[in-house]
Design a protein around this motif. Structure first.
Motif, PDB file in Angstrom:
ATOM      1  N   GLY A 181     -25.878 -11.347   3.552  1.00 25.95           N
ATOM      2  CA  GLY A 181     -24.787 -12.125   2.990  1.00 25.95           C
ATOM      3  C   GLY A 181     -25.294 -13.041   1.904  1.00 25.95           C
ATOM      4  N   PHE A 182     -26.273 -13.844   2.218  1.00 30.65           N
ATOM      5  CA  PHE A 182     -26.851 -14.759   1.235  1.00 30.65           C
ATOM      6  C   PHE A 182     -27.645 -13.988   0.176  1.00 30.65           C
ATOM      7  N   ALA A 183     -28.482 -13.055   0.602  1.00 26.29           N
ATOM      8  CA  ALA A 183     -29.400 -12.390  -0.315  1.00 26.29           C
ATOM      9  C   ALA A 183     -29.057 -10.931  -0.581  1.00 26.29           C
ATOM     10  N   TYR A 184     -28.224 -10.328   0.242  1.00 20.51           N
ATOM     11  CA  TYR A 184     -27.893  -8.913   0.071  1.00 20.51           C
ATOM     12  C   TYR A 184     -26.731  -8.536   0.973  1.00 20.51           C
ATOM     13  N   SER A 185     -26.129  -7.411   0.646  1.00 19.45           N
ATOM     14  CA  SER A 185     -25.155  -6.749   1.507  1.00 19.45           C
ATOM     15  C   SER A 185     -25.085  -5.307   1.031  1.00 19.45           C
ATOM     16  N   PHE A 186     -24.384  -4.455   1.729  1.00 16.58           N
ATOM     17  CA  PHE A 186     -24.264  -3.072   1.286  1.00 16.58           C
ATOM     18  C   PHE A 186     -23.399  -2.960   0.029  1.00 16.58           C
ATOM     19  N   GLU A 187     -22.618  -3.995  -0.250  1.00 19.12           N
ATOM     20  CA  GLU A 187     -21.804  -4.011  -1.465  1.00 19.12           C
ATOM     21  C   GLU A 187     -22.571  -4.632  -2.635  1.00 19.12           C
ATOM     22  N   THR A 188     -23.520  -5.503  -2.331  1.00 16.81           N
ATOM     23  CA  THR A 188     -24.275  -6.200  -3.372  1.00 16.81           C
ATOM     24  C   THR A 188     -25.756  -6.111  -3.058  1.00 16.81           C
ATOM     25  N   MET A 189     -26.424  -5.134  -3.662  1.00 12.84           N
ATOM     26  CA  MET A 189     -27.859  -4.979  -3.463  1.00 12.84           C
ATOM     27  C   MET A 189     -28.469  -4.320  -4.688  1.00 12.84           C
ATOM     28  N   TYR A 190     -29.786  -4.369  -4.768  1.00 11.35           N
ATOM     29  CA  TYR A 190     -30.536  -3.860  -5.911  1.00 11.35           C
ATOM     30  C   TYR A 190     -29.989  -4.453  -7.219  1.00 11.35           C
ATOM     31  N   SER A 191     -29.693  -3.661  -8.217  1.00 12.33           N
ATOM     32  CA  SER A 191     -29.317  -4.206  -9.526  1.00 12.33           C
ATOM     33  C   SER A 191     -28.027  -5.007  -9.491  1.00 12.33           C
ATOM     34  N   GLU A 192     -27.248  -4.890  -8.416  1.00 15.79           N
ATOM     35  CA  GLU A 192     -26.026  -5.681  -8.259  1.00 15.79           C
ATOM     36  C   GLU A 192     -26.191  -6.745  -7.167  1.00 15.79           C
ATOM     37  N   GLY A 193     -27.428  -7.066  -6.816  1.00 16.58           N
ATOM     38  CA  GLY A 193     -27.698  -8.040  -5.775  1.00 16.58           C
ATOM     39  C   GLY A 193     -27.307  -9.459  -6.168  1.00 16.58           C
ATOM     40  N   PRO A 194     -27.171 -10.347  -5.181  1.00 15.33           N
ATOM     41  CA  PRO A 194     -26.741 -11.722  -5.433  1.00 15.33           C
ATOM     42  C   PRO A 194     -27.625 -12.491  -6.413  1.00 15.33           C
ATOM     43  N   PHE A 195     -28.892 -12.083  -6.559  1.00 14.95           N
ATOM     44  CA  PHE A 195     -29.821 -12.842  -7.396  1.00 14.95           C
ATOM     45  C   PHE A 195     -30.116 -12.149  -8.729  1.00 14.95           C
ATOM     46  N   LYS A 196     -29.155 -11.372  -9.208  1.00 13.26           N
ATOM     47  CA  LYS A 196     -29.390 -10.590 -10.422  1.00 13.26           C
ATOM     48  C   LYS A 196     -29.558 -11.448 -11.672  1.00 13.26           C
ATOM     49  N   ASN A 197     -29.223 -12.733 -11.584  1.00 20.03           N
ATOM     50  CA  ASN A 197     -29.431 -13.640 -12.716  1.00 20.03           C
ATOM     51  C   ASN A 197     -30.677 -14.505 -12.531  1.00 20.03           C
ATOM     52  N   LYS A 198     -31.464 -14.211 -11.511  1.00 15.90           N
ATOM     53  CA  LYS A 198     -32.699 -14.940 -11.246  1.00 15.90           C
ATOM     54  C   LYS A 198     -33.895 -14.026 -11.492  1.00 15.90           C
ATOM     55  N   LYS A 199     -35.059 -14.641 -11.666  1.00 12.21           N
ATOM     56  CA  LYS A 199     -36.297 -13.893 -11.840  1.00 12.21           C
ATOM     57  C   LYS A 199     -37.278 -14.276 -10.742  1.00 12.21           C
ATOM     58  N   ALA A 200     -38.209 -13.365 -10.457  1.00  8.44           N
ATOM     59  CA  ALA A 200     -39.205 -13.629  -9.419  1.00  8.44           C
ATOM     60  C   ALA A 200     -40.484 -12.888  -9.752  1.00  8.44           C
ATOM     61  N   LEU A 201     -41.601 -13.411  -9.255  1.00  7.79           N
ATOM     62  CA  LEU A 201     -42.859 -12.688  -9.408  1.00  7.79           C
ATOM     63  C   LEU A 201     -43.788 -13.013  -8.255  1.00  7.79           C
ATOM     64  N   LEU A 202     -44.696 -12.077  -8.001  1.00  9.48           N
ATOM     65  CA  LEU A 202     -45.728 -12.237  -6.999  1.00  9.48           C
ATOM     66  C   LEU A 202     -47.011 -12.663  -7.693  1.00  9.48           C
ATOM     67  N   SER A 203     -47.614 -13.750  -7.224  1.00 13.43           N
ATOM     68  CA  SER A 203     -48.916 -14.192  -7.707  1.00 13.43           C
ATOM     69  C   SER A 203     -49.830 -14.253  -6.497  1.00 13.43           C
ATOM     70  N   PHE A 204     -50.853 -13.396  -6.478  1.00 13.00           N
ATOM     71  CA  PHE A 204     -51.658 -13.339  -5.260  1.00 13.00           C
ATOM     72  C   PHE A 204     -53.127 -13.065  -5.551  1.00 13.00           C
ATOM     73  N   THR A 205     -53.934 -13.373  -4.550  1.00 11.58           N
ATOM     74  CA  THR A 205     -55.370 -13.128  -4.621  1.00 11.58           C
ATOM     75  C   THR A 205     -55.720 -11.944  -3.731  1.00 11.58           C
ATOM     76  N   THR A 206     -56.829 -11.291  -4.054  1.00 11.04           N
ATOM     77  CA  THR A 206     -57.307 -10.181  -3.229  1.00 11.04           C
ATOM     78  C   THR A 206     -58.747 -10.447  -2.806  1.00 11.04           C
ATOM     79  N   GLY A 207     -59.158  -9.770  -1.746  1.00 13.88           N
ATOM     80  CA  GLY A 207     -60.531  -9.905  -1.287  1.00 13.88           C
ATOM     81  C   GLY A 207     -61.487  -9.035  -2.063  1.00 13.88           C
ATOM     82  N   GLY A 208     -60.998  -7.913  -2.579  1.00 14.18           N
ATOM     83  CA  GLY A 208     -61.848  -6.957  -3.275  1.00 14.18           C
ATOM     84  C   GLY A 208     -61.569  -6.900  -4.760  1.00 14.18           C
ATOM     85  N   PRO A 209     -62.434  -6.218  -5.513  1.00 14.58           N
ATOM     86  CA  PRO A 209     -62.249  -6.091  -6.962  1.00 14.58           C
ATOM     87  C   PRO A 209     -61.090  -5.163  -7.301  1.00 14.58           C
ATOM     88  N   GLY A 210     -60.635  -5.263  -8.536  1.00 11.20           N
ATOM     89  CA  GLY A 210     -59.517  -4.442  -8.970  1.00 11.20           C
ATOM     90  C   GLY A 210     -59.779  -2.958  -8.870  1.00 11.20           C
TER      91      GLY A 210
END
Length: 278
Positions: free
Chosen positions: A126-155
């Protein structure tokens, strides 16, 4: 150019303030504020955030207490303002945010448990998704997000020939299954490889490069995912439409890591936008 009026939320999952992840959080907060952003922070370990789903995630009487279904009950509670206080507080931050940055160490090829619990409890039905509003039509389609993370091993470990396998495959469940699923425009991930095994000057270089990237982060082109309009609806099994598949029949690569159509995976499709890969 200053971006007054823009708000960022940093969701941090690291238990130590002396960690590189915490340093990345500090750089993010400082750099965005310098550009005029309002910055919110959810330091999950500091908050002692509860990652465990339970009946306590709703207040008031359950709709079906003898056969409690978490999704249905939290959906009803969200509509009626009966979600637990800590969930509501985090959802308010998400509502305010134009950009969400998830800062974490990669654990077991995925999110740390405390951050996964934040996703499961806060990004509720409801807040973040539903079967009517998901993926490209999801509730947060006007927001942006990214993952910033560290790894234990080299690339090199997370290449198509590396021991851990292709990083694009590792990223797909997080970037598509969580962020894109809720409608976020997903920006290129910020990956800090093997930070525990590189010299201090290299870590400083990573921080400086990240700070430079943040100066124009809002103007970046998102990673490309297939829009939900390219798929049949529920009666069609949510399969890729035949006409869409036919238009890609001559392509050497599949369109995405997930919908690869039995073809080779598109190189770096989860690492860079199409513009960056050209």
């Amino acid at each position: 150019m200053l971006l007054e009026g823009k708000t960022a939320l940093i969701v941090l999952a690291h238990q130590e303030r002396t960690s590189f992840n915490y340093a990345m959080k500090e750089v993010t907060e400082k750099a965005l504020k310098k550009k005029g952003w309002t910055v919110l922070v959810s330091d999950l370990y500091e908050m002692k955030f509860n990652p465990v789903l339970s009946r306590n995630d709703i207040t008031g009487k359950a709709k079906e207490p003898s056969r409690f279904k978490y999704g249905a009950e939290t959906l009803a509670a969200w509509k009626e303002g009966r979600l637990a206080k800590d969930i509501k507080e985090e959802q308010k931050k998400v509502d305010r945010a134009d950009l969400i940055i998830f800062q974490f160490p990669l654990y077991w090829f995925g999110l740390p448990a405390i951050m996964k619990g934040w996703v499961e409890r806060v990004l509720s039905m409801g807040f973040a998704y539903s079967f009517e509003t998901m993926y490209s039509e999801g509730p947060f389609k006007n927001k942006k997000a990214l993952l910033s993370f560290t790894t234990g091993g080299p690339g090199s470990m997370t290449t198509p020939s590396g021991l851990n396998g292709d990083i694009n495959v590792i990223l797909w469940p997080m970037q598509n299954g969580i962020l894109n699923f809720c409608g976020f425009k997903v920006l290129e991930p910020q990956i800090s490889y093997a930070v525990a095994h590189i010299p201090d000057e290299a870590r400083v270089g990573i921080l400086q490069s990240w700070e430079k990237r943040l100066e124009k982060i809002w103007d970046e082109t998102p990673i490309t995912f297939l829009p939900i309009q390219d798929f049949e609806g529920m009666t069609g099994g949510f399969l890729l439409k035949k006409e869409v598949e036919e238009t890609r029949s001559d392509n050497r690569y599949g369109p995405t890591v997930g919908q690869h159509l039995g073809k080779p995976l598109p190189p770096d499709s989860q690492l860079k936008s199409e513009n960056s890969r050209l």
